[in-house]
Design a protein around this motif. Sequence first.
Motif, mmCIF file in Angstrom:
data_model
loop_
_atom_site.group_PDB
_atom_site.id
_atom_site.type_symbol
_atom_site.label_atom_id
_atom_site.label_comp_id
_atom_site.label_asym_id
_atom_site.label_seq_id
_atom_site.Cartn_x
_atom_site.Cartn_y
_atom_site.Cartn_z
ATOM 1 N N UNK A 14 10.288 19.729 -12.803
ATOM 2 C CA UNK A 14 10.084 19.133 -14.128
ATOM 3 C C UNK A 14 9.914 17.622 -14.027
ATOM 4 N N UNK A 15 10.709 16.988 -13.149
ATOM 5 C CA UNK A 15 10.622 15.541 -12.994
ATOM 6 C C UNK A 15 9.266 15.148 -12.401
ATOM 7 N N UNK A 16 8.845 15.863 -11.363
ATOM 8 C CA UNK A 16 7.598 15.521 -10.692
ATOM 9 C C UNK A 16 6.385 15.769 -11.579
ATOM 10 N N UNK A 17 6.508 16.745 -12.446
ATOM 11 C CA UNK A 17 5.360 17.115 -13.274
ATOM 12 C C UNK A 17 4.983 16.022 -14.266
ATOM 13 N N UNK A 18 5.887 15.089 -14.484
ATOM 14 C CA UNK A 18 5.553 13.974 -15.373
ATOM 15 C C UNK A 18 4.581 13.000 -14.714
ATOM 16 N N UNK A 19 4.556 13.030 -13.358
ATOM 17 C CA UNK A 19 3.714 12.088 -12.623
ATOM 18 C C UNK A 19 2.532 12.750 -11.939
ATOM 19 N N UNK A 20 2.652 14.044 -11.665
ATOM 20 C CA UNK A 20 1.633 14.727 -10.863
ATOM 21 C C UNK A 20 1.129 15.947 -11.610
ATOM 22 N N UNK A 21 0.025 16.487 -11.129
ATOM 23 C CA UNK A 21 -0.396 17.779 -11.669
ATOM 24 C C UNK A 21 0.336 18.904 -10.939
ATOM 25 N N UNK A 22 0.167 20.126 -11.402
ATOM 26 C CA UNK A 22 0.960 21.249 -10.894
ATOM 27 C C UNK A 22 0.739 21.472 -9.399
ATOM 28 N N UNK A 23 -0.491 21.391 -8.943
ATOM 29 C CA UNK A 23 -0.779 21.623 -7.528
ATOM 30 C C UNK A 23 -0.075 20.606 -6.642
ATOM 31 N N UNK A 24 -0.147 19.356 -7.036
ATOM 32 C CA UNK A 24 0.498 18.298 -6.249
ATOM 33 C C UNK A 24 2.018 18.441 -6.279
#
Length: 53
Positions: free
Chosen positions: A22-32
């Motif tokens: 959830x945290x990463x999804x604020x900065x990256x797209x789902x694949x990344x």
Amino acid sequence: MEFPVRCFTCGGVIGHLYEKYKALLKEKNADETFESLGVDRYCCGNHHLSKCC
Ligand SMILES: [Zn+2]
């Protein structure tokens, strides 16, 4: 529904990844995001997607 500790399909442990996801999804797209978490199986990623979106 609680986020599953293990992937139902392959048995991989994924429960500890959800908060990071959830945290990463604020900065990256789902694949990344999955790549960063080391989730390379579509079945495991699918749990995140279905829970989150
Ligand atoms: Zn899986």
